[in-house]
Design an enzyme around this catalytic site. Sequence first.
Site, PDB file in Angstrom:
ATOM      1  N   SER A 120       0.821  -1.219   0.000  1.00  0.00           N
ATOM      2  CA  SER A 120       0.000   0.000   0.000  1.00  0.00           C
ATOM      3  C   SER A 120       0.848   1.261   0.000  1.00  0.00           C
ATOM      4  CB  SER A 120      -0.873   0.043   1.255  1.00  0.00           C
ATOM      5  OG  SER A 120      -1.824  -0.965   1.241  1.00  0.00           O
ATOM      6  N   HIS A 141      -0.396  -2.013  -7.404  1.00  0.00           N
ATOM      7  CA  HIS A 141      -1.243  -1.703  -6.242  1.00  0.00           C
ATOM      8  C   HIS A 141      -2.719  -1.791  -6.626  1.00  0.00           C
ATOM      9  CE1 HIS A 141      -2.564   1.478  -3.073  1.00  0.00           C
ATOM     10  NE2 HIS A 141      -2.699   0.262  -2.602  1.00  0.00           N
ATOM     11  N   GLU A 153      -2.742   0.793  -9.705  1.00  0.00           N
ATOM     12  CA  GLU A 153      -1.718   1.842  -9.618  1.00  0.00           C
ATOM     13  C   GLU A 153      -0.360   1.140  -9.737  1.00  0.00           C
ATOM     14  OE1 GLU A 153      -1.421   3.737  -5.719  1.00  0.00           O
ATOM     15  OE2 GLU A 153      -1.033   5.689  -6.633  1.00  0.00           O
ATOM     16  N   ASN A 191      -3.066   6.536  -2.082  1.00  0.00           N
ATOM     17  CA  ASN A 191      -3.097   6.401  -0.617  1.00  0.00           C
ATOM     18  C   ASN A 191      -2.534   7.625   0.102  1.00  0.00           C
ATOM     19  OD1 ASN A 191      -4.390   4.006  -0.491  1.00  0.00           O
ATOM     20  ND2 ASN A 191      -2.580   2.749  -0.146  1.00  0.00           N
TER      21      ASN A 191
HETATM   22  N1  CAA Z   1     -15.898  -8.678  -3.186  1.00  0.00           N
HETATM   23  C1  CAA Z   1     -16.538  -8.747  -4.369  1.00  0.00           C
HETATM   24  N2  CAA Z   1     -17.619  -8.003  -4.675  1.00  0.00           N
HETATM   25  C2  CAA Z   1     -18.073  -7.170  -3.741  1.00  0.00           C
HETATM   26  C3  CAA Z   1     -17.463  -7.045  -2.483  1.00  0.00           C
HETATM   27  C4  CAA Z   1     -16.344  -7.865  -2.214  1.00  0.00           C
HETATM   28  N3  CAA Z   1     -15.687  -7.802  -1.052  1.00  0.00           N
HETATM   29  N4  CAA Z   1     -18.140  -6.121  -1.773  1.00  0.00           N
HETATM   30  C5  CAA Z   1     -19.141  -5.680  -2.552  1.00  0.00           C
HETATM   31  N5  CAA Z   1     -19.099  -6.305  -3.748  1.00  0.00           N
HETATM   32  C6  CAA Z   1     -20.002  -6.097  -4.879  1.00  0.00           C
HETATM   33  C7  CAA Z   1     -21.410  -6.539  -4.542  1.00  0.00           C
HETATM   34  O1  CAA Z   1     -21.588  -7.885  -4.843  1.00  0.00           O
HETATM   35  C8  CAA Z   1     -22.249  -5.659  -5.415  1.00  0.00           C
HETATM   36  O2  CAA Z   1     -22.306  -6.131  -6.739  1.00  0.00           O
HETATM   37  P1  CAA Z   1     -23.666  -6.649  -7.370  1.00  0.00           P
HETATM   38  O3  CAA Z   1     -24.801  -5.981  -6.671  1.00  0.00           O
HETATM   39  O4  CAA Z   1     -23.524  -6.271  -8.799  1.00  0.00           O
HETATM   40  O5  CAA Z   1     -23.640  -8.119  -7.135  1.00  0.00           O
HETATM   41  C9  CAA Z   1     -21.465  -4.364  -5.502  1.00  0.00           C
HETATM   42  O6  CAA Z   1     -20.113  -4.694  -5.136  1.00  0.00           O
HETATM   43  C10 CAA Z   1     -22.020  -3.351  -4.539  1.00  0.00           C
HETATM   44  O7  CAA Z   1     -22.037  -3.920  -3.244  1.00  0.00           O
HETATM   45  P2  CAA Z   1     -23.141  -3.644  -2.122  1.00  0.00           P
HETATM   46  O8  CAA Z   1     -24.443  -3.309  -2.789  1.00  0.00           O
HETATM   47  O9  CAA Z   1     -23.127  -4.767  -1.159  1.00  0.00           O
HETATM   48  O10 CAA Z   1     -22.569  -2.426  -1.296  1.00  0.00           O
HETATM   49  P3  CAA Z   1     -22.117  -1.012  -1.789  1.00  0.00           P
HETATM   50  O11 CAA Z   1     -22.997  -0.481  -2.862  1.00  0.00           O
HETATM   51  O12 CAA Z   1     -21.897  -0.224  -0.564  1.00  0.00           O
HETATM   52  O13 CAA Z   1     -20.688  -1.272  -2.447  1.00  0.00           O
HETATM   53  C11 CAA Z   1     -18.353  -1.136  -2.171  1.00  0.00           C
HETATM   54  C12 CAA Z   1     -19.638  -1.831  -1.728  1.00  0.00           C
HETATM   55  C13 CAA Z   1     -18.089  -1.462  -3.637  1.00  0.00           C
HETATM   56  C14 CAA Z   1     -17.251  -1.693  -1.314  1.00  0.00           C
HETATM   57  C15 CAA Z   1     -18.548   0.394  -1.985  1.00  0.00           C
HETATM   58  O14 CAA Z   1     -18.950   0.649  -0.669  1.00  0.00           O
HETATM   59  C16 CAA Z   1     -17.294   1.166  -2.274  1.00  0.00           C
HETATM   60  O15 CAA Z   1     -16.946   1.415  -3.424  1.00  0.00           O
HETATM   61  N6  CAA Z   1     -16.578   1.576  -1.197  1.00  0.00           N
HETATM   62  C17 CAA Z   1     -15.325   2.295  -1.319  1.00  0.00           C
HETATM   63  C18 CAA Z   1     -14.217   1.315  -1.658  1.00  0.00           C
HETATM   64  C19 CAA Z   1     -12.871   1.962  -1.710  1.00  0.00           C
HETATM   65  O16 CAA Z   1     -12.701   3.163  -1.604  1.00  0.00           O
HETATM   66  N7  CAA Z   1     -11.828   1.122  -1.864  1.00  0.00           N
HETATM   67  C20 CAA Z   1     -10.457   1.555  -1.827  1.00  0.00           C
HETATM   68  C21 CAA Z   1      -9.893   1.292  -0.457  1.00  0.00           C
HETATM   69  S1  CAA Z   1      -8.233   1.857  -0.313  1.00  0.00           S
HETATM   70  C22 CAA Z   1      -7.315   0.646  -0.975  1.00  0.00           C
HETATM   71  O17 CAA Z   1      -7.776  -0.369  -1.367  1.00  0.00           O
HETATM   72  C23 CAA Z   1      -5.850   0.893  -1.074  1.00  0.00           C
HETATM   73  C24 CAA Z   1      -4.989   0.549   0.108  1.00  0.00           C
HETATM   74  O18 CAA Z   1      -3.804   0.296  -0.130  1.00  0.00           O
HETATM   75  C25 CAA Z   1      -5.473   0.586   1.488  1.00  0.00           C
HETATM   76  P1  NAD Z   2      -4.659  -9.374   5.297  1.00  0.00           P
HETATM   77  O1  NAD Z   2      -4.242  -9.222   6.708  1.00  0.00           O
HETATM   78  O2  NAD Z   2      -6.102  -9.496   4.960  1.00  0.00           O
HETATM   79  O3  NAD Z   2      -3.923 -10.625   4.626  1.00  0.00           O
HETATM   80  C1  NAD Z   2      -2.551 -10.828   4.671  1.00  0.00           C
HETATM   81  C2  NAD Z   2      -2.313 -12.314   4.565  1.00  0.00           C
HETATM   82  O4  NAD Z   2      -0.920 -12.563   4.369  1.00  0.00           O
HETATM   83  C3  NAD Z   2      -2.736 -13.081   5.822  1.00  0.00           C
HETATM   84  O5  NAD Z   2      -3.683 -14.085   5.469  1.00  0.00           O
HETATM   85  C4  NAD Z   2      -1.423 -13.688   6.307  1.00  0.00           C
HETATM   86  O6  NAD Z   2      -1.569 -14.959   6.926  1.00  0.00           O
HETATM   87  C5  NAD Z   2      -0.647 -13.788   5.016  1.00  0.00           C
HETATM   88  N1  NAD Z   2       0.798 -13.993   5.173  1.00  0.00           N
HETATM   89  C6  NAD Z   2       1.628 -13.540   6.134  1.00  0.00           C
HETATM   90  N2  NAD Z   2       2.901 -13.956   5.883  1.00  0.00           N
HETATM   91  C7  NAD Z   2       2.846 -14.682   4.732  1.00  0.00           C
HETATM   92  C8  NAD Z   2       3.803 -15.380   3.961  1.00  0.00           C
HETATM   93  N3  NAD Z   2       5.085 -15.421   4.338  1.00  0.00           N
HETATM   94  N4  NAD Z   2       3.406 -16.006   2.838  1.00  0.00           N
HETATM   95  C9  NAD Z   2       2.103 -15.982   2.456  1.00  0.00           C
HETATM   96  N5  NAD Z   2       1.143 -15.342   3.161  1.00  0.00           N
HETATM   97  C10 NAD Z   2       1.513 -14.702   4.274  1.00  0.00           C
HETATM   98  O7  NAD Z   2      -4.014  -8.125   4.534  1.00  0.00           O
HETATM   99  P2  NAD Z   2      -4.451  -7.488   3.137  1.00  0.00           P
HETATM  100  O8  NAD Z   2      -5.406  -6.390   3.410  1.00  0.00           O
HETATM  101  O9  NAD Z   2      -4.774  -8.562   2.176  1.00  0.00           O
HETATM  102  O10 NAD Z   2      -3.074  -6.783   2.726  1.00  0.00           O
HETATM  103  C11 NAD Z   2      -2.054  -7.462   2.022  1.00  0.00           C
HETATM  104  C12 NAD Z   2      -1.159  -6.451   1.336  1.00  0.00           C
HETATM  105  O11 NAD Z   2      -1.961  -5.685   0.422  1.00  0.00           O
HETATM  106  C13 NAD Z   2      -0.509  -5.442   2.287  1.00  0.00           C
HETATM  107  O12 NAD Z   2       0.746  -5.093   1.777  1.00  0.00           O
HETATM  108  C14 NAD Z   2      -1.487  -4.259   2.209  1.00  0.00           C
HETATM  109  O13 NAD Z   2      -0.879  -3.048   2.567  1.00  0.00           O
HETATM  110  C15 NAD Z   2      -1.851  -4.295   0.746  1.00  0.00           C
HETATM  111  N6  NAD Z   2      -3.131  -3.651   0.393  1.00  0.00           N
HETATM  112  C16 NAD Z   2      -4.193  -3.722   1.229  1.00  0.00           C
HETATM  113  C17 NAD Z   2      -5.385  -3.124   0.856  1.00  0.00           C
HETATM  114  C18 NAD Z   2      -6.606  -3.191   1.725  1.00  0.00           C
HETATM  115  O14 NAD Z   2      -7.560  -2.434   1.486  1.00  0.00           O
HETATM  116  N7  NAD Z   2      -6.660  -4.042   2.728  1.00  0.00           N
HETATM  117  C19 NAD Z   2      -5.486  -2.463  -0.379  1.00  0.00           C
HETATM  118  C20 NAD Z   2      -4.358  -2.425  -1.227  1.00  0.00           C
HETATM  119  C21 NAD Z   2      -3.174  -3.008  -0.817  1.00  0.00           C
END
Ligand code: CAA
Ligand code: NAD
Length: 285
Positions: A120, A141, A153, A191
């Site tokens: 991330s 990403h 990304e 991010n």
């Molecule tokens: N896996 C697969 N499909 C999923 C899902 C999941 N975990 N969660 C929801 N869906 C699907 C649902 O099945 C539904 O599709 P259909 O109705 O066509 O079957 C659709 O997505 C919409 O879902 P819901 O109606 O249950 O709920 P919603 O309208 O609130 O949508 C969401 C859920 C898509 C997650 C929406 O809330 C959303 O877009 N949220 C923001 C997500 C976001 O910003 N993600 C980025 C996070 S940051 C990141 O990832 C980077 C990092 O490194 C941390």
């Molecule tokens: P998570 O905690 O859901 O899953 C991580 C998994 O890695 C766990 O099941 C753990 O048992 C496994 N693991 C640990 N050591 C391991 C190894 N040596 N070999 C194989 N598996 C191992 O975490 P996540 O949210 O899936 O995040 C995974 C990566 O993706 C991180 O680098 C995170 O920053 C990145 N990421 C997360 C998100 C998010 O929204 N959660 C979005 C984009 C990127």
Amino acid sequence: MEIKKVCVLGAGLMGNGITQVCAEAGFQVKMRDIEQRFIDNGMNTITKNLSRDVQKGRKTQAQMDEILARITPTLDLKEAAADADVVVEAVVEIMELKKKVYAELETIVPDKCLFFTNTSGLSITEMAAVTKRPDRFIGTHFFNPVPVMRLLEIIRGYETSDETLATAKAWGEKLGKECIVVKEAPAFVVNRILCLMINEAFFVLGEGLASPEDIDKGMVLGCNHPIGPLALSDLVGNDTMLHVMEGLHRELGDKYRPAPLLVQLVRAGRFGRKSGKGVYDYTAK
Ligand code: CAA
Ligand code: NAD
């Protein structure tokens, strides 16, 4: 280079999503985690997602069966990576753990194998430097939930070759993602912006300015975000969110200081949806 066989490390939130979209796009995928319960959780999520597609008429049962047949879940790293064209690493967001994984992988994978990391926000260059293939190492990403979110990304490390970049882009497009290519920097582009906003929501909550529900409602109704920042942090995983903020803070300074309430939630084990409780309680739903 043509990719046919993909090894995904981690069956968690991101690993199982990446495995699903790769198998849907026709790649053979081996998904590796360190404990059977994580593998089982990952496979259950994939099966549930595909079954919903079948119920909604977006896939046939035969297509679902073919997709599942392309996935091999395993606990054995050698079995997972020995013949891989690419390893997509989605293990926990801890630099030392990722470096250990890459060092071990180096003893297993074929020479041609590419390394794609789903970090991330950690340094691609730093991870690549512990391998013998920094030119064949790149950040890919994905966003959560992977089957739904359209962005990939892509982040080049210092030594990443043009060929690796072209292969990663072509692979991302084959998965149905839109790619953006960004320069390496802490937490990259998306991010850097998103996590700062989520962290601010924790400061706002910690200062008692509004309830979690109203903070989220404010951002949904006032800014048209699909869900509020606190609910999003629970979706991402508060532990992952804290790792990202700690990295930003370490590298870019005080503007990125993790909110004390986010730190406290993680200390309490409230990781979000994946642990049952975060800002909100999911155990009753
Ligand atoms: N896996 C697969 N499909 C999923 C899902 C999941 N975990 N969660 C929801 N869906 C699907 C649902 O099945 C539904 O599709 P259909 O109705 O066509 O079957 C659709 O997505 C919409 O879902 P819901 O109606 O249950 O709920 P919603 O309208 O609130 O949508 C969401 C859920 C898509 C997650 C929406 O809330 C959303 O877009 N949220 C923001 C997500 C976001 O910003 N993600 C980025 C996070 S940051 C990141 O990832 C980077 C990092 O490194 C941390
Ligand atoms: P998570 O905690 O859901 O899953 C991580 C998994 O890695 C766990 O099941 C753990 O048992 C496994 N693991 C640990 N050591 C391991 C190894 N040596 N070999 C194989 N598996 C191992 O975490 P996540 O949210 O899936 O995040 C995974 C990566 O993706 C991180 O680098 C995170 O920053 C990145 N990421 C997360 C998100 C998010 O929204 N959660 C979005 C984009 C990127």
